[in-house]
Motif scaffolding. Structure first.
Motif, PDB file in Angstrom:
ATOM      1  N   ASP A 141      79.309 -34.344  37.192  1.00  0.00           N
ATOM      2  CA  ASP A 141      79.299 -35.612  36.460  1.00  0.00           C
ATOM      3  C   ASP A 141      80.203 -36.575  37.211  1.00  0.00           C
ATOM      4  O   ASP A 141      81.127 -36.145  37.930  1.00  0.00           O
ATOM      5  CB  ASP A 141      79.814 -35.382  35.029  1.00  0.00           C
ATOM      6  CG  ASP A 141      79.529 -36.562  34.089  1.00  0.00           C
ATOM      7  OD1 ASP A 141      78.900 -37.545  34.535  1.00  0.00           O
ATOM      8  OD2 ASP A 141      79.940 -36.484  32.922  1.00  0.00           O
ATOM      9  N   LEU A 142      79.933 -37.867  37.055  1.00  0.00           N
ATOM     10  CA  LEU A 142      80.736 -38.848  37.768  1.00  0.00           C
ATOM     11  C   LEU A 142      80.721 -40.158  36.992  1.00  0.00           C
ATOM     12  O   LEU A 142      79.699 -40.542  36.435  1.00  0.00           O
ATOM     13  CB  LEU A 142      80.154 -39.063  39.169  1.00  0.00           C
ATOM     14  CG  LEU A 142      80.887 -40.034  40.099  1.00  0.00           C
ATOM     15  CD1 LEU A 142      80.812 -39.520  41.535  1.00  0.00           C
ATOM     16  CD2 LEU A 142      80.326 -41.439  40.065  1.00  0.00           C
ATOM     17  N   ASN A 143      81.867 -40.796  36.931  1.00  0.00           N
ATOM     18  CA  ASN A 143      81.897 -42.165  36.433  1.00  0.00           C
ATOM     19  C   ASN A 143      82.875 -42.954  37.279  1.00  0.00           C
ATOM     20  O   ASN A 143      83.582 -42.393  38.137  1.00  0.00           O
ATOM     21  CB  ASN A 143      82.239 -42.248  34.944  1.00  0.00           C
ATOM     22  CG  ASN A 143      81.607 -43.491  34.296  1.00  0.00           C
ATOM     23  OD1 ASN A 143      81.245 -44.445  34.972  1.00  0.00           O
ATOM     24  ND2 ASN A 143      81.492 -43.467  32.977  1.00  0.00           N
ATOM     25  N   TYR A 144      82.887 -44.255  37.059  1.00  0.00           N
ATOM     26  CA  TYR A 144      83.674 -45.125  37.921  1.00  0.00           C
ATOM     27  C   TYR A 144      84.013 -46.371  37.148  1.00  0.00           C
ATOM     28  O   TYR A 144      83.470 -46.626  36.057  1.00  0.00           O
ATOM     29  CB  TYR A 144      82.846 -45.504  39.163  1.00  0.00           C
ATOM     30  CG  TYR A 144      81.530 -46.137  38.790  1.00  0.00           C
ATOM     31  CD1 TYR A 144      81.466 -47.463  38.380  1.00  0.00           C
ATOM     32  CD2 TYR A 144      80.344 -45.394  38.768  1.00  0.00           C
ATOM     33  CE1 TYR A 144      80.279 -48.032  37.981  1.00  0.00           C
ATOM     34  CE2 TYR A 144      79.144 -45.959  38.361  1.00  0.00           C
ATOM     35  CZ  TYR A 144      79.123 -47.284  37.967  1.00  0.00           C
ATOM     36  OH  TYR A 144      77.958 -47.856  37.551  1.00  0.00           O
ATOM     37  N   GLU A 175      85.193 -37.728  39.615  1.00  0.00           N
ATOM     38  CA  GLU A 175      84.073 -36.799  39.693  1.00  0.00           C
ATOM     39  C   GLU A 175      84.491 -35.447  39.147  1.00  0.00           C
ATOM     40  O   GLU A 175      85.538 -34.912  39.540  1.00  0.00           O
ATOM     41  CB  GLU A 175      83.616 -36.668  41.149  1.00  0.00           C
ATOM     42  CG  GLU A 175      82.341 -35.885  41.307  1.00  0.00           C
ATOM     43  CD  GLU A 175      81.864 -35.871  42.770  1.00  0.00           C
ATOM     44  OE1 GLU A 175      80.663 -35.939  43.000  1.00  0.00           O
ATOM     45  OE2 GLU A 175      82.719 -35.784  43.667  1.00  0.00           O
ATOM     46  N   GLY A 204      80.973 -31.632  41.164  1.00  0.00           N
ATOM     47  CA  GLY A 204      80.112 -32.815  41.173  1.00  0.00           C
ATOM     48  C   GLY A 204      79.109 -32.874  40.038  1.00  0.00           C
ATOM     49  O   GLY A 204      78.061 -33.509  40.163  1.00  0.00           O
ATOM     50  N   SER A 224      78.299 -42.083  46.469  1.00  0.00           N
ATOM     51  CA  SER A 224      78.494 -42.393  45.045  1.00  0.00           C
ATOM     52  C   SER A 224      79.116 -43.764  44.847  1.00  0.00           C
ATOM     53  O   SER A 224      78.846 -44.441  43.850  1.00  0.00           O
ATOM     54  CB  SER A 224      79.339 -41.313  44.367  1.00  0.00           C
ATOM     55  OG  SER A 224      80.573 -41.183  45.036  1.00  0.00           O
ATOM     56  N   PHE A 244      89.604 -32.912  38.725  1.00  0.00           N
ATOM     57  CA  PHE A 244      88.653 -33.981  39.027  1.00  0.00           C
ATOM     58  C   PHE A 244      88.998 -34.651  40.357  1.00  0.00           C
ATOM     59  O   PHE A 244      90.154 -34.913  40.646  1.00  0.00           O
ATOM     60  CB  PHE A 244      88.662 -35.037  37.914  1.00  0.00           C
ATOM     61  CG  PHE A 244      87.899 -34.629  36.681  1.00  0.00           C
ATOM     62  CD1 PHE A 244      88.216 -33.453  36.005  1.00  0.00           C
ATOM     63  CD2 PHE A 244      86.865 -35.410  36.202  1.00  0.00           C
ATOM     64  CE1 PHE A 244      87.517 -33.067  34.877  1.00  0.00           C
ATOM     65  CE2 PHE A 244      86.154 -35.041  35.070  1.00  0.00           C
ATOM     66  CZ  PHE A 244      86.472 -33.865  34.404  1.00  0.00           C
ATOM     67  N   THR A 245      87.974 -34.936  41.137  1.00  0.00           N
ATOM     68  CA  THR A 245      88.174 -35.663  42.395  1.00  0.00           C
ATOM     69  C   THR A 245      88.246 -37.162  42.089  1.00  0.00           C
ATOM     70  O   THR A 245      87.426 -37.683  41.333  1.00  0.00           O
ATOM     71  CB  THR A 245      86.979 -35.415  43.339  1.00  0.00           C
ATOM     72  OG1 THR A 245      86.855 -34.003  43.494  1.00  0.00           O
ATOM     73  CG2 THR A 245      87.198 -36.061  44.697  1.00  0.00           C
ATOM     74  N   GLU A 282      86.536 -43.971  41.339  1.00  0.00           N
ATOM     75  CA  GLU A 282      85.578 -42.978  40.849  1.00  0.00           C
ATOM     76  C   GLU A 282      86.300 -41.723  40.408  1.00  0.00           C
ATOM     77  O   GLU A 282      87.302 -41.330  41.015  1.00  0.00           O
ATOM     78  CB  GLU A 282      84.626 -42.563  41.975  1.00  0.00           C
ATOM     79  CG  GLU A 282      83.734 -43.663  42.480  1.00  0.00           C
ATOM     80  CD  GLU A 282      83.099 -43.247  43.809  1.00  0.00           C
ATOM     81  OE1 GLU A 282      82.427 -42.197  43.852  1.00  0.00           O
ATOM     82  OE2 GLU A 282      83.317 -43.957  44.800  1.00  0.00           O
ATOM     83  N   SER A 301      77.430 -41.032  31.504  1.00  0.00           N
ATOM     84  CA  SER A 301      78.411 -40.035  31.912  1.00  0.00           C
ATOM     85  C   SER A 301      79.242 -39.607  30.714  1.00  0.00           C
ATOM     86  O   SER A 301      79.388 -40.352  29.746  1.00  0.00           O
ATOM     87  CB  SER A 301      79.323 -40.651  32.983  1.00  0.00           C
ATOM     88  OG  SER A 301      80.392 -39.791  33.276  1.00  0.00           O
TER      89      SER A 301
END
Ligand code: NAG
Ligand code: NAG
Ligand code: NAG
Ligand code: NAG
Ligand code: NAG
Ligand code: NAG
Ligand code: NAG
Ligand code: CA
Ligand code: CA
Length: 924
Positions: free
Chosen positions: A786-789, A780, A784, A410, A728-729, A778, A695
């Motif tokens: 959804d993910l944004n950064y 997440e 997993g 990712s 959230f990770t 990031e 996202s």
């Protein structure tokens, strides 16, 4: 304040507020910056032409990026030049968004010394970045500091003091800025109603006292008698002395001086550019602005150097040799060369050079060894390349092994999206369905391992070419050959799983060297030209395809040029990708932007995924054709051909703002159509190779963008979820694997809520200035879904000149040690000094010896610390550790040598052998 000579005028639309209407007679930060860059470039190219003894033809006024690049004998650089100017302008405007109320960024409120520091610190970073070929970072910082520099002329009374030239002291650190007004000195009187022509006090003008307007949004307080900035938002202008002195626009309090201020700001901008040029040289300066003699392309190889790769490395060597022999000195010469290697457990040789010979030598010295088990650190290598390559680069990654570091997937996608870089994989592994023993099956990959590379290639608009080692030379020469100047993408599509579909693309008059790439196995197609001619992939007859080559899963076709709309009907049940490219001077640039959160309106470029399911905005411009307009911009879903069309609003200056009612919630590409004003018009279509995603999460951070080694650097960030909450990770990675960093591994959010976190980075003291840190943070969602950064680029400026540890000098040593050590004692006193260029002794501690140590600063010398130590003779050795203020550590060891020689000869001997007897003192 900020909005100044104008804030993002280009983008301000009707936002009103402090913004500027788009009016030809108004000078904006944008315009000032562009004029100065174009003019400085023209002057420089003229000087270079004179030096070369060649003719220089001045471009027509007003200058455009296109005409100036051509005059500089680099017409193929016009897109990158326009892009560089656009980026510098965006960063200039961003200062108003990030630092609206920070007086020093705008020379408000008499913050001259701090304002100058913003400029000179930034200038240092710009020069250091260029020296390390980090042109992107240099442009960004240049945009930042030009904002402050330009604001000086609008916000101070420099113009009112009658100055006809810019203030040269703003770009130097060793001079006086001017005759600055004391804190207590009154500088203004009330305006006479709306008339502010005479509100600066006569004595201030006569004595040439420098002042600037105070600005506050919320309170009217300011030091007694001081001038204000003025305008509806400045509360200080409503208290005495009423009115203001800013020259931001013709209708401002001192708007009658707007043009003078803008002209001085332009001259000052040129002066700063000139300062950079003279510090770093003509060619690097032009390259920072995107102008090179060659193609402006980067040749970037990421190479697996593990044992099984020796044939592949030989191929890379010969491909490199052929590119360098055939392209150097031509318009297709790469302007920058990047080599990254990876292995296992190591990775990260990084060569970044403008010198083809250096690159060739580096490639030639590569050897294949090691690697241990089959998977290798390919994504770590790719992450480095993506962090170091300029935007819009093309990367070629060579490997025969699956990725071991799939956890970086990712992060790599984030970097691809943010840099719009195309990644091509050249894979020489045989595909196996089952691999039982990884140690025995060299050079093999399972379908899902290969799919990871295919997914990355597709997201970037590149190819994952799977061939045998024997086929690699052919495949790599085809694909690297495509890396020429003025390459444009007409169509890019993928279907996975494979499904039959029809694709359309428009070929215009300006396109040459039309090529189709297809990857996938058992793919057939039918081509239909604008005149209705058809040709089958299976048929041998037809005039549409002039040449066709197949190697491994990769097929390439050269097409006969026909202007108009083409169709290609693809048939396959296997995954496939389709890409149509050509060469053309006409291309487009785009950036996702969003309305800034403050009340002043304006837009800012975003460095993360746009928000899903809501309206969104793109800033689009056409390069290479001044008269061109954008007629349509669509977001096309990657997996189908569903498209969302936006509303296009011309902004002048070849820029278009495109509004979308609803951003897609699946992966998409950006496609634009346009036409120019010739008859008949050139109607063209271009597409982004990169796929984008949206996202429901946002990650925001606005850290300082200069990191000083040895100083803790913290990046506070905020994660917001519009959708679900949960655990959230969080992953924070950067491209400098020598740097320590810490970040939370997870953060808990409520649905619709937000939470803050911090990343801490520390750079080793010897990190050179100009090093760039690309930090990706990031977030997440659980499972997993959804993910944004956010991708942040931070420049290192090393202000440390102290690389030497403190040193000791023994002042005295007394001892009355006798045979019975417990009845006797010894004592010494030592002076610890941190040298002439030292930062000073931070602390001294005792690391060996059981005595008592007392430290005190030496009277009258803060660089020196006095140490006195006394101990029982049973503890005959002492060692102290002295640390200076930037963390250099030195240790000094003392012992009572006479005592040791007589009483403890073995200990003495061993210390002597170790070279640790630093002092011997005769006891009479
Ligand atoms: C361009 O630069 C030259 C030389 O530095 C200067 O004389 C001229 O006034 C500048 N022109 C503009 C339009 O800024
Ligand atoms: C986008 O949506 C926001 C919030 O829903 C709204 O305030 C804004 O006016 C919209 N912008 C456009 C250009 O429609
Ligand atoms: C965002 O949330 C909406 C519903 O709240 C959902 O339909 C959509 O799929 C989500 N988008 C992404 C990219 O997660
Ligand atoms: C969140 O997840 C991480 C890793 O899965 C775990 O260590 C942590 O305890 C979790 N936090 C909470 C509050 O559940
Ligand atoms: C996060 O930090 C910002 C300041 O940077 C603060 O305004 C905000 O309240 C914080 N949010 C949370 C959820 O702690
Ligand atoms: C990084 O961390 C290690 C172990 O904690 C430490 O020894 C080293 O000095 C740190 N390096 C820097 C540059 O802070
Ligand atoms: C101190 O710094 C100056 C300038 O950087 C340098 O020329 C000189 O050699 C340095 N002296 C020592 C003792 O390091
Ligand atoms: Ca290997
Ligand atoms: Ca391995």
């Amino acid at each position: 304040m900020s909005s100044v000579l104008c804030l993002l005028c280009l983008l301000l639309l009707d936002a009103g507020a402090l913004g500027f209407e788009i009016r030809k007679e108004t000078f904006t930060h944008q315009k000032i910056t562009e004029n100065a860059i174009l003019n400085t470039t023209v002057q420089l190219c003229r000087a270079l032409a004179q030096a070369d003894g060649t003719v220089f033809i001045f471009p027509a006024q007003p200058y455009t990026a296109e005409a100036v690049a051509a005059a500089c004998n680099s017409p193929q650089s016009q897109k990158s030049f326009a892009e560089a100017i656009g980026f510098i302008q965006l960063r200039n405007a961003r200062v108003d968004i990030l630092h609206l109320l920070d007086a020093e960024y705008h020379f408000d409120s008499e913050s001259f010394a701090l304002g100058r520091k913003v400029i000179t610190d930034g200038l240092k970073a710009v020069k250091a970045s260029i020296k390390r070929n980090n042109f992107e970072a240099a442009r960004g910082k240049l945009g930042d500091i030009l904002h402050s520099l330009q604001d000086f002329y609008s916000h101070s009374n420099w113009v009112e003091l009658g100055n006809k030239f810019p203030n040269p002291n703003l770009i130097r650190t060793d001079t006086n800025i001017g005759n600055l007004a004391d804190q207590s000195r009154a500088t203004c009187r009330n305006c006479n109603g709306d008339d502010c022509t005479n509100n600066i006090l006569e004595d201030v003008i006569q004595e040439k006292i420098l002042t600037s307007g105070y600005f506050k949004l919320t309170s009217g307080s300011k030091p007694k008698g001081k001038c204000s900035h003025g305008g509806p938002f400045d509360q200080t202008s409503k208290t005495e002395p009423i009115g203001g002195i800013n020259k931001d626009k013709p209708t401002a309090n001192h708007g009658f001086l707007h043009t003078d201020a803008a002209n001085l700001a332009t001259a000052a901008t040129s002066q700063l550019l000139e300062d950079i040029r003279s510090a770093i040289g003509d060619r690097p300066f032009l390259q920072m602005l995107g102008i090179t003699r060659g193609s402006n392309k980067v040749l970037c190889f990421v190479i697996d150097t593990t044992k099984s790769m020796s044939d592949d490395i030989d191929t890379v060597k010969s491909v490199t040799l052929s590119i360098i022999t055939s392209k150097v000195g031509t318009a297709n010469e790469p302007s920058l060369y990047i080599l990254v290697t990876f292995n296992d457990p190591g990775f990260g040789l990084l060569i970044k050079t403008t010198d083809p010979q250096v690159f060739k030598d580096a490639i030639n010295s590569l050897t294949a060894s090691g690697g241990g088990d089959l998977p290798e650190l390919s994504l770590s290598g790719l992450q480095l390349a993506l962090s170091d390559a300029p935007l819009n680069s093309e990367i070629f990654l060579f490997t025969d092994a699956p990725a071991k570091d799939v956890n970086l997937f990712s992060t790599v996608i984030a970097l691809i999206e943010q840099t719009k870089t195309v990644v091509n994989f050249l894979i020489t592994a045989s595909l196996v369905t089952n691999r039982v023993d990884v140690w025995e099956q060299q050079s093999s990959m399972t379908e899902s391992e290969a799919q990871l590379y295919r997914d990355l290639a597709q997201a970037s608009g590149g190819q994952a070419i799977e061939v045998t080692k024997g086929e690699l030379p052919v495949a790599s020469s085809i694909i690297t050959e495509s890396s020429t100047s003025s390459l444009v993408v007409l169509l890019q599509a993928a279907r996975s799983p494979g499904v039959a579909d029809n694709f359309f693309f428009i070929v215009d008059q300006t396109v040459t060297n039309l090529v189709v790439y297809i990857t996938g196995s058992a793919v057939t197609f039918t081509l239909i030209s604008p005149t209705g001619e058809t040709q089958q992939s299976t048929g041998t007859t037809g005039s549409l395809i002039t040449a066709s080559q197949s190697v491994g899963n990769f097929r390439t076709l050269k097409l006969n040029k026909q202007v108009g709309q083409w169709q290609i009907k693809m048939v396959s049940t296997n995954p496939y990708t389709l890409k149509v490219i050509g060469q053309s001077p006409i291309d487009f640039l785009f950036t996702f932007v969003e309305a800034s959160q403050d009340s002043f309106g304006g837009f800012d470029a975003i460095d993360r995924r746009p928000t899903a399911g809501v309206n969104g905005t793109l800033l689009v411009s056409v390069t290479g054709r001044a008269s061109a307009t954008v007629t349509e911009v669509a977001l096309v879903e990657s997996s189908s051909s569903v498209e969302i069309k936006g509303v296009v609003e011309p902004q002048g200056n070849n820029s278009f703002l495109v509004q979308f009612d609803m951003m897609p919630s699946v992966e998409f590409v950006v496609r634009m159509k346009g036409q120019d004003s010739s008859t008949p018009p050139v109607v063209f279509q271009r597409q982004s190779p990169t796929s984008f995603r949206t996202s429901n999460i946002t990650v925001t951070a606005n850290p300082d963008d200069i990191l000083v080694p040895g100083t803790p650097f913290t990046v506070p960030f905020t994660v917001t979820s519009r959708g679900r909450g949960g655990n959230f990770t969080i992953r924070a990675t950067n491209n400098q694997n020598r740097f320590n960093s810490t970040s939370p591994a997870s953060l808990v959010l409520e649905a619709g809520g937000s939470v803050n976190g911090t990343v801490n980075i520390s750079a080793p003291l010897n990190t050179p200035s100009g090093t760039e840190v690309t930090l990706t943070i990031e977030a997440e969602a659980p499972e997993g879904t959804d993910l944004n950064y956010i991708v942040l680029r931070i420049s290192v400026v090393n202000t440390v000149t102290d690389f030497t540890p403190p040193a000791c000098q023994l002042l005295s040593l007394q001892s009355n040690c006798s045979k019975n050590c417990s009845l006797s004692s010894w004592a010494l006193s030592v002076q610890v000094t941190d040298g002439t260029n030292g930062t000073g002794v931070d602390h001294v501690s005792l690391t060996q010896g059981s005595g008592t140590m007392i430290t005190s600063p030496a009277p009258g010398n803060e660089n020196t610390t006095l140490v006195s130590y006394s101990a029982s003779c049973c503890s005959p050795v002492m060692e102290l550790l002295a640390v200076d203020r930037v963390g250099n550590e030195g240790s000094c060891r003392y012992s009572d040598a006479n005592f040791l020689t007589t009483q403890s000869p073995l200990l003495y001997l061993s210390l002597l052998l170790l070279g640790q007897i630093l002092t011997k003192v005769d006891l009479q």
